[in-house]
Scaffold this motif. Structure first.
Motif, PDB file in Angstrom:
ATOM      1  N   ARG A 105      26.942  44.602  32.296  1.00 61.68           N
ATOM      2  CA  ARG A 105      26.746  44.293  33.710  1.00 61.68           C
ATOM      3  C   ARG A 105      27.185  45.452  34.591  1.00 61.68           C
ATOM      4  O   ARG A 105      26.577  45.707  35.639  1.00 61.68           O
ATOM      5  CB  ARG A 105      27.514  43.027  34.075  1.00 61.68           C
ATOM      6  CG  ARG A 105      26.879  41.754  33.510  1.00 61.68           C
ATOM      7  CD  ARG A 105      27.735  40.553  33.766  1.00 61.68           C
ATOM      8  NE  ARG A 105      27.096  39.329  33.291  1.00 61.68           N
ATOM      9  CZ  ARG A 105      27.688  38.148  33.253  1.00 61.68           C
ATOM     10  NH1 ARG A 105      28.942  38.026  33.650  1.00 61.68           N
ATOM     11  NH2 ARG A 105      27.045  37.090  32.812  1.00 61.68           N
ATOM     12  N   ALA A 106      28.229  46.159  34.178  1.00 60.24           N
ATOM     13  CA  ALA A 106      28.665  47.319  34.950  1.00 60.24           C
ATOM     14  C   ALA A 106      27.571  48.381  35.004  1.00 60.24           C
ATOM     15  O   ALA A 106      27.378  49.029  36.038  1.00 60.24           O
ATOM     16  CB  ALA A 106      29.938  47.906  34.334  1.00 60.24           C
ATOM     17  N   TRP A 107      26.841  48.536  33.900  1.00 54.42           N
ATOM     18  CA  TRP A 107      25.778  49.540  33.826  1.00 54.42           C
ATOM     19  C   TRP A 107      24.403  48.941  34.092  1.00 54.42           C
ATOM     20  O   TRP A 107      23.388  49.625  33.951  1.00 54.42           O
ATOM     21  CB  TRP A 107      25.788  50.217  32.457  1.00 54.42           C
ATOM     22  CG  TRP A 107      26.917  51.182  32.313  1.00 54.42           C
ATOM     23  CD1 TRP A 107      28.157  50.936  31.791  1.00 54.42           C
ATOM     24  CD2 TRP A 107      26.931  52.544  32.731  1.00 54.42           C
ATOM     25  NE1 TRP A 107      28.930  52.062  31.846  1.00 54.42           N
ATOM     26  CE2 TRP A 107      28.205  53.068  32.418  1.00 54.42           C
ATOM     27  CE3 TRP A 107      25.984  53.381  33.329  1.00 54.42           C
ATOM     28  CZ2 TRP A 107      28.559  54.388  32.686  1.00 54.42           C
ATOM     29  CZ3 TRP A 107      26.341  54.695  33.605  1.00 54.42           C
ATOM     30  CH2 TRP A 107      27.608  55.184  33.283  1.00 54.42           C
ATOM     31  N   ARG A 108      24.351  47.655  34.444  1.00 59.45           N
ATOM     32  CA  ARG A 108      23.095  46.964  34.748  1.00 59.45           C
ATOM     33  C   ARG A 108      22.095  47.091  33.595  1.00 59.45           C
ATOM     34  O   ARG A 108      20.924  47.421  33.791  1.00 59.45           O
ATOM     35  CB  ARG A 108      22.500  47.493  36.054  1.00 59.45           C
ATOM     36  CG  ARG A 108      23.334  47.191  37.275  1.00 59.45           C
ATOM     37  CD  ARG A 108      22.721  47.752  38.531  1.00 59.45           C
ATOM     38  NE  ARG A 108      22.642  49.207  38.479  1.00 59.45           N
ATOM     39  CZ  ARG A 108      22.167  49.971  39.460  1.00 59.45           C
ATOM     40  NH1 ARG A 108      21.722  49.396  40.562  1.00 59.45           N
ATOM     41  NH2 ARG A 108      22.125  51.270  39.343  1.00 59.45           N
ATOM     42  N   LEU A 109      22.581  46.800  32.394  1.00 67.38           N
ATOM     43  CA  LEU A 109      21.757  46.849  31.197  1.00 67.38           C
ATOM     44  C   LEU A 109      21.553  45.444  30.656  1.00 67.38           C
ATOM     45  O   LEU A 109      22.429  44.577  30.798  1.00 67.38           O
ATOM     46  CB  LEU A 109      22.416  47.712  30.119  1.00 67.38           C
ATOM     47  CG  LEU A 109      22.516  49.204  30.423  1.00 67.38           C
ATOM     48  CD1 LEU A 109      23.353  49.900  29.362  1.00 67.38           C
ATOM     49  CD2 LEU A 109      21.135  49.834  30.513  1.00 67.38           C
ATOM     50  N   PRO A 110      20.432  45.173  30.008  1.00 64.87           N
ATOM     51  CA  PRO A 110      20.221  43.852  29.408  1.00 64.87           C
ATOM     52  C   PRO A 110      21.122  43.640  28.202  1.00 64.87           C
ATOM     53  O   PRO A 110      21.648  44.600  27.620  1.00 64.87           O
ATOM     54  CB  PRO A 110      18.745  43.894  29.000  1.00 64.87           C
ATOM     55  CG  PRO A 110      18.453  45.342  28.805  1.00 64.87           C
ATOM     56  CD  PRO A 110      19.277  46.071  29.826  1.00 64.87           C
ATOM     57  N   LYS A 111      21.272  42.406  27.834  1.00 62.31           N
ATOM     58  CA  LYS A 111      22.109  42.051  26.688  1.00 62.31           C
ATOM     59  C   LYS A 111      21.505  42.583  25.397  1.00 62.31           C
ATOM     60  O   LYS A 111      20.302  42.495  25.176  1.00 62.31           O
ATOM     61  CB  LYS A 111      22.252  40.527  26.614  1.00 62.31           C
ATOM     62  CG  LYS A 111      23.200  40.044  25.532  1.00 62.31           C
ATOM     63  CD  LYS A 111      23.324  38.537  25.592  1.00 62.31           C
ATOM     64  CE  LYS A 111      24.265  38.017  24.513  1.00 62.31           C
ATOM     65  NZ  LYS A 111      24.383  36.543  24.560  1.00 62.31           N
ATOM     66  N   GLY A 134      34.570  55.978  33.825  1.00 59.92           N
ATOM     67  CA  GLY A 134      35.076  54.637  33.580  1.00 59.92           C
ATOM     68  C   GLY A 134      36.232  54.631  32.603  1.00 59.92           C
ATOM     69  O   GLY A 134      37.200  53.867  32.761  1.00 59.92           O
ATOM     70  N   ALA A 135      36.152  55.485  31.563  1.00 63.96           N
ATOM     71  CA  ALA A 135      37.232  55.558  30.582  1.00 63.96           C
ATOM     72  C   ALA A 135      38.516  56.073  31.220  1.00 63.96           C
ATOM     73  O   ALA A 135      39.610  55.554  30.961  1.00 63.96           O
ATOM     74  CB  ALA A 135      36.811  56.461  29.423  1.00 63.96           C
ATOM     75  N   THR A 138      33.333  49.266  36.022  1.00 62.63           N
ATOM     76  CA  THR A 138      32.247  49.200  37.010  1.00 62.63           C
ATOM     77  C   THR A 138      32.300  50.379  37.967  1.00 62.63           C
ATOM     78  O   THR A 138      31.267  50.987  38.285  1.00 62.63           O
ATOM     79  CB  THR A 138      32.331  47.886  37.796  1.00 62.63           C
ATOM     80  OG1 THR A 138      32.369  46.786  36.886  1.00 62.63           O
ATOM     81  CG2 THR A 138      31.132  47.725  38.720  1.00 62.63           C
ATOM     82  N   SER A 139      33.497  50.719  38.429  1.00 61.93           N
ATOM     83  CA  SER A 139      33.642  51.871  39.317  1.00 61.93           C
ATOM     84  C   SER A 139      33.195  53.151  38.620  1.00 61.93           C
ATOM     85  O   SER A 139      32.532  54.008  39.228  1.00 61.93           O
ATOM     86  CB  SER A 139      35.102  52.007  39.774  1.00 61.93           C
ATOM     87  OG  SER A 139      35.525  50.856  40.479  1.00 61.93           O
ATOM     88  N   GLY A 140      33.554  53.278  37.342  1.00 57.38           N
ATOM     89  CA  GLY A 140      33.133  54.453  36.601  1.00 57.38           C
ATOM     90  C   GLY A 140      31.635  54.564  36.475  1.00 57.38           C
ATOM     91  O   GLY A 140      31.062  55.656  36.578  1.00 57.38           O
ATOM     92  N   ALA A 141      30.971  53.429  36.260  1.00 55.74           N
ATOM     93  CA  ALA A 141      29.511  53.440  36.157  1.00 55.74           C
ATOM     94  C   ALA A 141      28.874  53.857  37.475  1.00 55.74           C
ATOM     95  O   ALA A 141      27.910  54.634  37.499  1.00 55.74           O
ATOM     96  CB  ALA A 141      29.019  52.048  35.738  1.00 55.74           C
TER      97      ALA A 141
END
Length: 282
Positions: free
Chosen positions: A126-132, A202-203, A257-260
């Motif tokens: 969700r942070a990277w807005r990618l599908p499952k 993000g890391a 999420t901030s990192g993404a």
């Protein structure tokens, strides 16, 4: 209407002046990531309890002693809370606990604990807005991440002590290893869909956050655990640990999420993505 047009102009102005803040706020709200952080904490708590009993039942004394020392290093346990930990990981209950848990119980504990891995994967996606990811692709990743996380927890004692050198080495060592762990976590649970370099912001943020929380935990947790144990018994321990996990997981969720967002927005996107910035995803 006039006020609607004014609000639209303010929104456009904010997007132009503060694109990172606007994008971060939108992603947190649209993806329900703060709620996901709370669910992540609940899954972490539900994973910890069966794994703790499985380790107490099936691992050698040396492993249990190492885990006990690491938990003491993480939370600065003293007094009654330390005695409670000794009762769980002590050697006196080996046979009865092993009979109660059984091999089937160990398997069930490991499988149920992967719910924590799945929750962490959804936070990253969700942070990277990618599908499952498909289960056949992600299943082994959930188990590997969980086993590595257990290993990292086991080594917390010597890591925080700088392998005997003291806190002057232990604190920066914890930060470096934590950065590597969160970098690898995102890469693994995202099934390699994002390159290594864009995962670095993000890391770093997650490592800084967990390092700060690790220092504050030794100051806050001992007194809080002993107080709630005295007032509410074992239920007090549950409430205190769950509250701490919510803070940790919400912080990690915000950091990832901030990192993404930072990796996808100027100016870092031009540096972190080879071949040009990534396309904006809706």
């Amino acid at each position: 209407m006039a006020w609607t047009a004014r609000l639209e102009r303010l929104r456009t102005h904010a997007e132009q002046r503060f694109p990172v803040i606007v994008e971060l706020t939108g992603r947190l709200l649209s993806g329900n990531l703060l709620d996901a952080g709370t669910r992540l904490a609940a899954q972490a708590f539900l994973a910890v309890i069966p794994l703790l009993f499985a380790i107490a039942a099936f691992t050698p004394h040396s492993v249990r002693d190492q885990l006990r020392e690491s938990l003491r290093a993480m939370f600065g346990l003293t007094g009654r809370s330390d005695l409670e930990l000794d009762q769980v990981l002590g050697s006196s209950a080996d046979d009865s606990l092993r009979e109660t848990t059984g091999a089937v119980g160990l398997v069930v504990a490991l499988v149920s604990a992967t719910s924590f891995s799945r929750a962490m994967a959804r936070v990253c996606e969700r942070a990277w807005r990618l599908p499952k990811s498909a289960t056949r692709i992600a299943a082994w990743r959930w188990l590997v991440w969980l086993l590595v996380l257990v290993l990292v927890v086991l080594l917390q004692g010597p890591i925080r002590d700088g392998f005997g050198a003291g806190a002057w080495l232990g604190v920066p060592l914890f930060f470096v290893l934590s950065t590597g762990l969160w970098l690898w976590t995102q890469r693994l649970l995202l099934a390699g869909r994002v390159p290594w370099l864009p995962l670095l912001p993000g890391a770093l943020l997650a490592s800084a956050a967990t390092s700060a929380l690790a220092l504050t935990a030794r100051l806050y947790m001992p007194a809080a655990l002993n107080r709630t144990l005295a007032e509410y018994g074992s239920l007090g321990v549950v409430l205190t640990l769950l509250s701490w996990l919510i803070v940790v997981c919400a912080t990690v969720t915000f950091a990832v999420t901030s990192g993404a967002v930072l990796a996808e927005e100027p100016p870092l996107n031009r540096v972190l993505w080879r071949g040009g910035p990534p396309p904006r995803r809706g």
